[in-house]
Design a protein around this motif. Structure first.
Motif, PDB file in Angstrom:
ATOM      1  N   SER A  96      -4.212  -5.509 -15.412  1.00 11.33           N
ATOM      2  CA  SER A  96      -3.541  -6.210 -14.339  1.00 11.33           C
ATOM      3  C   SER A  96      -4.571  -7.084 -13.634  1.00 11.33           C
ATOM      4  O   SER A  96      -5.760  -7.002 -13.909  1.00 11.33           O
ATOM      5  CB  SER A  96      -2.920  -5.212 -13.376  1.00 11.33           C
ATOM      6  OG  SER A  96      -3.944  -4.459 -12.782  1.00 11.33           O
ATOM      7  N   ALA A  97      -4.091  -7.900 -12.726  1.00  9.88           N
ATOM      8  CA  ALA A  97      -4.961  -8.891 -12.088  1.00  9.88           C
ATOM      9  C   ALA A  97      -6.176  -8.235 -11.443  1.00  9.88           C
ATOM     10  O   ALA A  97      -7.240  -8.825 -11.371  1.00  9.88           O
ATOM     11  CB  ALA A  97      -4.173  -9.660 -11.048  1.00  9.88           C
ATOM     12  N   ASP A  98      -6.020  -7.006 -10.996  1.00  7.52           N
ATOM     13  CA  ASP A  98      -7.142  -6.371 -10.315  1.00  7.52           C
ATOM     14  C   ASP A  98      -7.911  -5.436 -11.232  1.00  7.52           C
ATOM     15  O   ASP A  98      -8.654  -4.583 -10.777  1.00  7.52           O
ATOM     16  CB  ASP A  98      -6.655  -5.622  -9.078  1.00  7.52           C
ATOM     17  CG  ASP A  98      -5.719  -4.513  -9.462  1.00  7.52           C
ATOM     18  OD1 ASP A  98      -5.094  -4.627 -10.527  1.00  7.52           O
ATOM     19  OD2 ASP A  98      -5.618  -3.530  -8.735  1.00  7.52           O
TER      20      ASP A  98
ATOM     21  N   CYS B 119      -0.242   7.690  -3.743  1.00  3.64           N
ATOM     22  CA  CYS B 119       0.897   7.942  -2.870  1.00  3.64           C
ATOM     23  C   CYS B 119       2.193   7.389  -3.419  1.00  3.64           C
ATOM     24  O   CYS B 119       3.244   7.879  -3.098  1.00  3.64           O
ATOM     25  CB  CYS B 119       0.636   7.384  -1.475  1.00  3.64           C
ATOM     26  SG  CYS B 119       0.479   5.610  -1.506  1.00  3.64           S
ATOM     27  N   CYS B 120       2.111   6.364  -4.212  1.00  2.00           N
ATOM     28  CA  CYS B 120       3.378   5.746  -4.583  1.00  2.00           C
ATOM     29  C   CYS B 120       3.341   5.268  -6.022  1.00  2.00           C
ATOM     30  O   CYS B 120       3.170   4.075  -6.284  1.00  2.00           O
ATOM     31  CB  CYS B 120       3.718   4.593  -3.670  1.00  2.00           C
ATOM     32  SG  CYS B 120       2.342   4.067  -2.654  1.00  2.00           S
ATOM     33  N   PRO B 121       3.434   6.192  -6.936  1.00  2.00           N
ATOM     34  CA  PRO B 121       3.451   5.822  -8.341  1.00  2.00           C
ATOM     35  C   PRO B 121       4.706   5.008  -8.669  1.00  2.00           C
ATOM     36  O   PRO B 121       5.637   4.982  -7.863  1.00  2.00           O
ATOM     37  CB  PRO B 121       3.463   7.155  -9.057  1.00  2.00           C
ATOM     38  CG  PRO B 121       4.019   8.114  -8.078  1.00  2.00           C
ATOM     39  CD  PRO B 121       3.614   7.624  -6.740  1.00  2.00           C
ATOM     40  N   PRO B 122       4.731   4.353  -9.809  1.00  2.00           N
ATOM     41  CA  PRO B 122       5.917   3.589 -10.166  1.00  2.00           C
ATOM     42  C   PRO B 122       7.160   4.470 -10.129  1.00  2.00           C
ATOM     43  O   PRO B 122       7.097   5.652 -10.467  1.00  2.00           O
ATOM     44  CB  PRO B 122       5.622   3.146 -11.602  1.00  2.00           C
ATOM     45  CG  PRO B 122       4.158   3.229 -11.747  1.00  2.00           C
ATOM     46  CD  PRO B 122       3.711   4.310 -10.840  1.00  2.00           C
ATOM     47  N   ARG B 123       8.244   3.894  -9.705  1.00  4.84           N
ATOM     48  CA  ARG B 123       9.487   4.657  -9.635  1.00  4.84           C
ATOM     49  C   ARG B 123      10.478   4.097 -10.631  1.00  4.84           C
ATOM     50  O   ARG B 123      10.375   2.941 -11.018  1.00  4.84           O
ATOM     51  CB  ARG B 123      10.066   4.556  -8.219  1.00  4.84           C
ATOM     52  CG  ARG B 123       9.255   5.323  -7.201  1.00  4.84           C
ATOM     53  CD  ARG B 123       9.715   4.966  -5.825  1.00  4.84           C
ATOM     54  NE  ARG B 123       9.720   3.504  -5.667  1.00  4.84           N
ATOM     55  CZ  ARG B 123      10.036   2.891  -4.537  1.00  4.84           C
ATOM     56  NH1 ARG B 123      10.374   3.590  -3.484  1.00  4.84           N
ATOM     57  NH2 ARG B 123      10.021   1.576  -4.466  1.00  4.84           N
TER      58      ARG B 123
ATOM     59  N   SER C 295       4.918   0.100  -6.442  1.00 10.65           N
ATOM     60  CA  SER C 295       4.247   0.646  -7.615  1.00 10.65           C
ATOM     61  C   SER C 295       3.030  -0.208  -7.962  1.00 10.65           C
ATOM     62  O   SER C 295       2.894  -1.318  -7.481  1.00 10.65           O
ATOM     63  CB  SER C 295       5.208   0.616  -8.785  1.00 10.65           C
ATOM     64  OG  SER C 295       5.300  -0.702  -9.249  1.00 10.65           O
TER      65      SER C 295
ATOM     66  N   ASP D  96      11.542   0.264 -11.310  1.00  8.36           N
ATOM     67  CA  ASP D  96      10.488  -0.726 -11.124  1.00  8.36           C
ATOM     68  C   ASP D  96      10.265  -1.462 -12.429  1.00  8.36           C
ATOM     69  O   ASP D  96      10.394  -0.883 -13.507  1.00  8.36           O
ATOM     70  CB  ASP D  96       9.156  -0.046 -10.748  1.00  8.36           C
ATOM     71  CG  ASP D  96       9.160   0.393  -9.303  1.00  8.36           C
ATOM     72  OD1 ASP D  96      10.128   0.078  -8.601  1.00  8.36           O
ATOM     73  OD2 ASP D  96       8.203   1.067  -8.898  1.00  8.36           O
ATOM     74  N   THR D  97       9.925  -2.723 -12.328  1.00  8.58           N
ATOM     75  CA  THR D  97       9.631  -3.438 -13.563  1.00  8.58           C
ATOM     76  C   THR D  97       8.159  -3.789 -13.615  1.00  8.58           C
ATOM     77  O   THR D  97       7.508  -3.976 -12.603  1.00  8.58           O
ATOM     78  CB  THR D  97      10.450  -4.738 -13.671  1.00  8.58           C
ATOM     79  OG1 THR D  97      10.213  -5.509 -12.511  1.00  8.58           O
ATOM     80  CG2 THR D  97      11.917  -4.441 -13.823  1.00  8.58           C
ATOM     81  N   PHE D  98       7.690  -3.833 -14.824  1.00 10.46           N
ATOM     82  CA  PHE D  98       6.292  -4.162 -15.063  1.00 10.46           C
ATOM     83  C   PHE D  98       6.285  -5.109 -16.236  1.00 10.46           C
ATOM     84  O   PHE D  98       6.466  -4.701 -17.372  1.00 10.46           O
ATOM     85  CB  PHE D  98       5.535  -2.871 -15.390  1.00 10.46           C
ATOM     86  CG  PHE D  98       4.054  -3.066 -15.426  1.00 10.46           C
ATOM     87  CD1 PHE D  98       3.334  -3.151 -14.251  1.00 10.46           C
ATOM     88  CD2 PHE D  98       3.395  -3.184 -16.629  1.00 10.46           C
ATOM     89  CE1 PHE D  98       1.973  -3.350 -14.280  1.00 10.46           C
ATOM     90  CE2 PHE D  98       2.029  -3.373 -16.663  1.00 10.46           C
ATOM     91  CZ  PHE D  98       1.324  -3.452 -15.478  1.00 10.46           C
TER      92      PHE D  98
ATOM     93  N   ALA E  68      -2.201   3.183  -4.697  1.00 10.24           N
ATOM     94  CA  ALA E  68      -0.890   3.120  -5.339  1.00 10.24           C
ATOM     95  C   ALA E  68      -0.593   4.356  -6.169  1.00 10.24           C
ATOM     96  O   ALA E  68       0.480   4.942  -6.080  1.00 10.24           O
ATOM     97  CB  ALA E  68      -0.799   1.877  -6.213  1.00 10.24           C
ATOM     98  N   PHE E  69      -1.576   4.784  -6.952  1.00  9.67           N
ATOM     99  CA  PHE E  69      -1.314   5.915  -7.835  1.00  9.67           C
ATOM    100  C   PHE E  69      -1.259   7.218  -7.063  1.00  9.67           C
ATOM    101  O   PHE E  69      -0.604   8.161  -7.471  1.00  9.67           O
ATOM    102  CB  PHE E  69      -2.377   5.985  -8.922  1.00  9.67           C
ATOM    103  CG  PHE E  69      -2.171   4.957  -9.970  1.00  9.67           C
ATOM    104  CD1 PHE E  69      -1.121   5.072 -10.863  1.00  9.67           C
ATOM    105  CD2 PHE E  69      -2.987   3.863 -10.048  1.00  9.67           C
ATOM    106  CE1 PHE E  69      -0.919   4.111 -11.832  1.00  9.67           C
ATOM    107  CE2 PHE E  69      -2.795   2.895 -11.014  1.00  9.67           C
ATOM    108  CZ  PHE E  69      -1.755   3.021 -11.904  1.00  9.67           C
TER     109      PHE E  69
ATOM    110  N   ALA F  18      -4.968  -1.385  -2.409  1.00  9.19           N
ATOM    111  CA  ALA F  18      -3.642  -1.184  -2.998  1.00  9.19           C
ATOM    112  C   ALA F  18      -3.774  -0.422  -4.305  1.00  9.19           C
ATOM    113  O   ALA F  18      -3.032   0.517  -4.570  1.00  9.19           O
ATOM    114  CB  ALA F  18      -2.969  -2.526  -3.234  1.00  9.19           C
ATOM    115  N   ARG F  19      -4.738  -0.795  -5.113  1.00 12.00           N
ATOM    116  CA  ARG F  19      -4.858  -0.118  -6.386  1.00 12.00           C
ATOM    117  C   ARG F  19      -5.263   1.331  -6.204  1.00 12.00           C
ATOM    118  O   ARG F  19      -4.727   2.227  -6.836  1.00 12.00           O
ATOM    119  CB  ARG F  19      -5.877  -0.814  -7.279  1.00 12.00           C
ATOM    120  CG  ARG F  19      -5.822  -0.281  -8.698  1.00 12.00           C
ATOM    121  CD  ARG F  19      -6.880  -0.859  -9.568  1.00 12.00           C
ATOM    122  NE  ARG F  19      -8.168  -0.260  -9.270  1.00 12.00           N
ATOM    123  CZ  ARG F  19      -9.317  -0.774  -9.678  1.00 12.00           C
ATOM    124  NH1 ARG F  19      -9.334  -1.895 -10.348  1.00 12.00           N
ATOM    125  NH2 ARG F  19     -10.452  -0.184  -9.400  1.00 12.00           N
TER     126      ARG F  19
ATOM    127  N   LEU G 243       0.799  -1.219   0.000  1.00 11.31           N
ATOM    128  CA  LEU G 243       0.000   0.000   0.000  1.00 11.31           C
ATOM    129  C   LEU G 243       0.828   1.264   0.000  1.00 11.31           C
ATOM    130  O   LEU G 243       0.329   2.320  -0.311  1.00 11.31           O
ATOM    131  CB  LEU G 243      -0.937   0.012   1.218  1.00 11.31           C
ATOM    132  CG  LEU G 243      -1.871  -1.194   1.324  1.00 11.31           C
ATOM    133  CD1 LEU G 243      -2.718  -1.077   2.564  1.00 11.31           C
ATOM    134  CD2 LEU G 243      -2.742  -1.299   0.098  1.00 11.31           C
TER     135      LEU G 243
END
Lengths: 181, 767
Positions: B149-151, B67-71, A46, B74-76, B64-65, B60-61, A42
């Motif tokens: 994504s899964a969610d 407070c903590c966007p991808p940095r 990412s 990070d891999t996707f 996530a955007f 989480a979803r 959370l």
């Protein structure tokens, strides 16, 4: 990996062996574990990692359910407590998030509605528990604990068929309550 | 309404759940309207996909955007986040790199906040994505990948465009009016291309048009607005940018190509006047201005009378009164640039009725089908070069014969894979040991390098039978390369070593091509072609140099053709053609002989030129190149026919290959349905015979699938959907089977990527 005194596995073994106080140790460790999990999913990570998000409570269930030495009541109690903790962690998180959210700027874009509201589910679940406590436990284990339905049936010592029925009803009831018809 | 707390509610809920919708209403009547409604709503609510996910996924979803966007780092999936480009509101865009570089190194990934919460939505998203992925145009940033994504959070992977928004580009570059119009015309071309593929952009605005440093405008987010927000009819207005919205978008009416024409009008206005034609200061005023008011032209003079007429036609409130197509708009602008009267002014422009638009739908649909086939060229390139390569493998001298003879003997034994792996591994060890002792002895180095190369072929050489380990093959080839480079550096005058090195480079390049590492292969091939060219110039008639240099040209041409397809570049397609022609020319001029093998090569070179012409036709849209391609293919096929008459056992496959090629080219150039169907039927029978003779023959099975796939397209286009679907499904089954057998072979993936949308299109009811 060695199972030192700081690990859940260590205390699971102690509990399994009947060591006094092991369940308490375990519960507090699990709470830390759950919080770490929540933090990982959370806060620090990412959206990419959401894909890998796993429900720790379910993992716990899978780990302890084969342990015949621990009586069913102990296992069920432990899992239920874990799911309750998870519920608390997640609703706290949602509440904090909501509080810190800035008011939306008067932008000229059309915003979609918020798709899911965990806090609303939490509030509705409290009401459900008043009239349908069994259904509410199922929701807590399934939705907040992340257990699948067969696991829920295992914890509650119910048949899968009954759990499925109750789960259907609970979902409809909650959705109706949240929508505020 | 407050629900009653009762067993009665539960009983009603379960009883009603078990009934069909119609019966349910009947059943619930007895309970009274309030309870009936509540139970119906509950049954509906229990189906909410929200419940399929656990709370942690949801939370989480959502967070996530925020407070903590991808940095960075990070891999996707296969992508590694490099930096954030844009974000806020509906989506976040990141620059990312694809680490395995299968398709494109630099990409932009768009993460969308709004989840798609139902199966129908995900299905629609997938279908649209496939259509958008087919858009290949130099002025459109390609959609490369995407999913949910899964969610349920959708993401899209797009070609990365380094550039500035078109309005800023025009302003900062202080472009003249004519230059701005020229730039705008390039945008029109892209929009027109998309419209001919039945794709409407829906969100044309400066932020979505980036101009690269070379001055090439690229449209981003084509059709994305619909992909992300539209219902089946696509009328939803969510997330659009009101300043650039058309009246029909603001009013929630249906959106057509005319919507894009409106936005193009706004864009042209903006480019010429550096502002928008509204004086609104609030959303309410803006909506009113868009739907009710005439554009604000003041102060006059920024836009002259003719241009004002053109823009005014674009900006008409009624979609049917705008230009009927982007083409007409572009025509008028070209007329303006040439000083001719514009149709918008003279009233010559026909006001199109809705009927006209409906009538246009049929040819548009046909155009879409043609576009769907446009990546079929990739398959053709691959097929063609494979054939050529088989020949070259046969003339190549093999070093390390003892080791590899043992390998070859095992090759045909069922279940010998572990033994072959073992053999390859021990060969590698032996060679590595030998390599340590090789210093100085040039003969030894040359044969060692040749052995490495052969071992590389065994591990995962692109064209012959192999262990399916392309990465391992590359490593082995690189060892040969290193040995030879050191030796050549020591004695640059040694022709044999230089030649061996060039051969090794070719092997590396072939493996890179197989992995679609085109950017890496291209410079290697250019360099190799050059050094082989100078060798061949020194020894013009020596067959091995002629063969090698024409092989280099062939691969270079192939690589450029892949790149041309990937980048939508017609200049690369022309360069690819030039190298194929050069290969043919060198071969005809210098290659000695007239025997069977010579004929085989000549035929292959004719086909090669033909394929490049085909590719040029696709890139430029000029159908005359298809005719030229057909000419070359027919020349090649004439040789094949003669060869097959003389050597039926050996040349049957070649004849069938050629037949398939001729049939498909004929289809592209002339739409000669009956002949295409007859010829593919014939080719199918020939390939099937090869499969019957050897069911393990993967190449022959692929040929069967390729033929079925072409038939599927032809049958689909003439309306025989059932037959088309059957052919395509059979082809898909074969490709999938082949992919299971060798997951590293990209050809199957490409083929699957082509045939799947073909099937999806056929499965949908005809429009």
């Amino acid at each position: 990996m060695a199972a030192g005194p700081q690990s859940v596995t260590f205390w699971l073994r102690r509990w399994q062996e009947g060591t006094e106080g092991a369940l308490e140790e375990l519960t507090s460790l699990v709470y830390d574990d759950l919080r770490r999990l929540a933090a990982r999913h959370l806060r620090a990570e990412s959206p990419a990692h959401i894909l890998q998000a796993t429900a720790l409570v379910h993992e716990l269930y899978l780990r302890i359910s084969p342990m015949q030495e621990i009586d069913w009541e102990g296992r069920a109690h432990f899992i239920s407590v874990s799911a309750q903790m998870m519920r608390r962690i997640l609703t706290d998180h949602a509440r904090r998030r909501r509080a810190s959210k800035r008011l939306p700027e008067p932008r000229m874009t059309f915003h979609p509605p918020d798709p899911v509201d965990i806090l609303a589910v939490d509030r509705a679940l409290e009401k459900l528990a008043l009239s349908y406590p069994r259904h509410a436990r199922i929701v807590e284990l399934r939705f907040f604990g992340g257990l699948d339905l067969p696991a829920v049936a295992g914890v509650l010592a119910m048949s899968l068929r009954s759990v499925q029925r109750d789960w259907q009803f609970a979902k409809g009831w909650l959705k109706h309550e949240i929508a505020g018809f | 309404m407050k629900l009653p707390d009762s067993d009665e509610l539960e009983r009603l809920f379960h009883a009603a759940s078990a009934l069909s919708t119609g019966d349910r209403a009947e059943f619930l009547k007895a309970a009274g309207p309030t309870l009936a409604n509540a139970v119906s709503a509950m049954i509906q609510g229990a189906r909410d996909p929200l419940w399929d996910r656990s709370a942690i996924h949801v939370e989480a979803r959502d967070s996530a955007f925020e407070c903590c966007p991808p940095r960075p780092g990070d891999t996707f999936g296969p992508y590694r986040i490099v930096r954030r480009i844009a974000g806020g509101g509906m989506s976040f865009v990141y620059e990312a790199a694809r680490d395995d570089s299968e398709f494109q190194k630099r990409v932009a990934i768009k993460f969308v906040r709004q989840g798609i919460d139902d199966d129908a939505g995900i299905e629609r998203f997938r279908g649209e994505r496939q259509i958008l992925a087919q858009l290949e145009h130099p002025n459109i940033a390609r959609l490369l990948d995407g999913g949910t994504s899964a969610d349920g959070a959708p993401y899209l992977v797009m070609e990365f465009v380094a550039g500035v928004p078109i309005d800023r580009f025009a302003m900062e570059g202080a472009l003249s009016r004519a230059q701005r119009i020229q730039l705008f015309l390039q945008v029109c071309e892209a929009v027109q291309y998309a419209h001919s593929n039945l794709v409407v952009h829906r969100d044309i605005k400066p932020a979505n048009i980036l101009v690269t440093a070379d001055g090439v405008p690229k449209l981003l987010d084509f059709g994305i607005a619909k992909l992300l927000t539209g219902g089946p009819g696509g009328e939803t207005v969510a997330a659009l940018t009101p300043e650039y919205a058309s009246p029909e978008q603001v009013l929630g009416r249906s959106i057509t190509t005319a919507t894009d024409i409106y936005s193009l009008g706004l864009l042209l206005f903006l480019l010429l006047a550096d502002r928008l034609p509204y004086s609104a200061t609030s959303p309410g005023e803006l909506v009113h201005a868009i739907c009710e008011e005439a554009p604000v032209w003041e102060p006059r003079g920024l836009i002259d009378g003719d241009l004002e007429s053109v823009i005014a036609v674009c900006l008409r409130k009624e979609p049917e009164k705008r230009y009927p197509s982007v083409e007409r708009l572009a025509d008028d602008l070209r007329r303006y640039l040439e000083g001719l009267p514009v149709s918008a002014r003279g009233g010559a422009l026909l006001y199109r009725t809705a009927k006209f638009v409906r009538r246009r739908k049929l040819p548009l649909a046909a155009a879409a089908v043609v576009a769907l086939g446009s990546i079929a060229g990739i398959v053709s390139i691959v097929t063609q070069s494979r054939r050529l390569e088989r020949r070259y493998n046969q003339v190549r001298t093999l070093a390390g014969a003892v080791l590899f003879n043992a390998y070859d003997a095992l090759q045909d034994l069922p279940g010998s894979l572990p033994a072959r792996r073992l053999l390859a591994d021990s060969a590698q060890q032996n060679l590595d040991t030998l390599a340590r002792e090789a210093a100085g002895d040039r003969q030894f180095i040359a044969s060692l390098a040749a052995s490495y190369r052969r071992l590389g072929d065994v591990r995962g050489g692109p064209y012959g039978p192999n262990l399916g380990d392309t990465a391992g093959a590359l490593t082995t080839y690189r060892k040969a390369e290193a040995l030879l480079q050191a030796a050549v550096a020591h004695d640059p005058s040694d022709v044999d070593l230089s030649f061996e090195l060039a051969q090794t480079h070719l092997s590396v390049a072939r493996a890179l091509l197989r992995q679609q590492e085109l950017e890496a292969a291209l410079p290697l091939l250019r360099g190799t072609a050059q050094s082989l060219q100078s060798l061949q110039a020194r020894f013009p008639k020596q067959s091995r140099y002629v063969m090698a240099v024409t092989s280099a040209y062939q691969h270079l041409s192939e690589c450029l053709a892949f790149l041309a397809n990937r980048n939508g570049s017609s200049s690369q397609a022309f360069e690819a053609l030039a190298f194929a022609q050069k290969g043919l020319e060198v071969y005809q001029t210098f290659a000695p002989g007239s025997g069977m093998e010579w004929q085989e090569h000549l035929s292959a070179k004719y086909f090669s030129v033909g394929y490049r012409l085909w590719n040029v036709a696709q890139r430029t849209g000029d159908p005359s190149y298809y005719r030229q391609a057909l000419e070359f293919h027919l020349k090649g096929q004439a040789i094949n026919t003669a060869l097959a008459a003389a050597y039926p056992a050996r040349e049957g496959r070649r004849l069938a290959d050629g037949l398939l090629t001729v049939a498909s080219t004929r289809w592209y150039c002339c739409r000669d349905t009956s002949r295409t169907l007859a010829q593919t039927q014939q080719a199918l029978a020939m390939f099937q015979e090869l499969v019957n003779a050897d069911p393990q023959n993967a190449e022959a099975r692929r040929d069967v699938a390729n033929t079925l796939q072409l038939r599927g397209r032809v049958l689909g286009e003439i309306g025989l959907r059932g037959e088309a679907l059957a052919a395509d499904r059979e082809a898909l089954a074969i490709y999938q089977d082949l992919r299971r057998a060798d997951p590293t072979d990209r050809e199957n993936d490409i083929a699957i990527a082509i045939v799947k949308p073909q099937i999806a299109a056929l499965e949908q009811p005809p429009r």
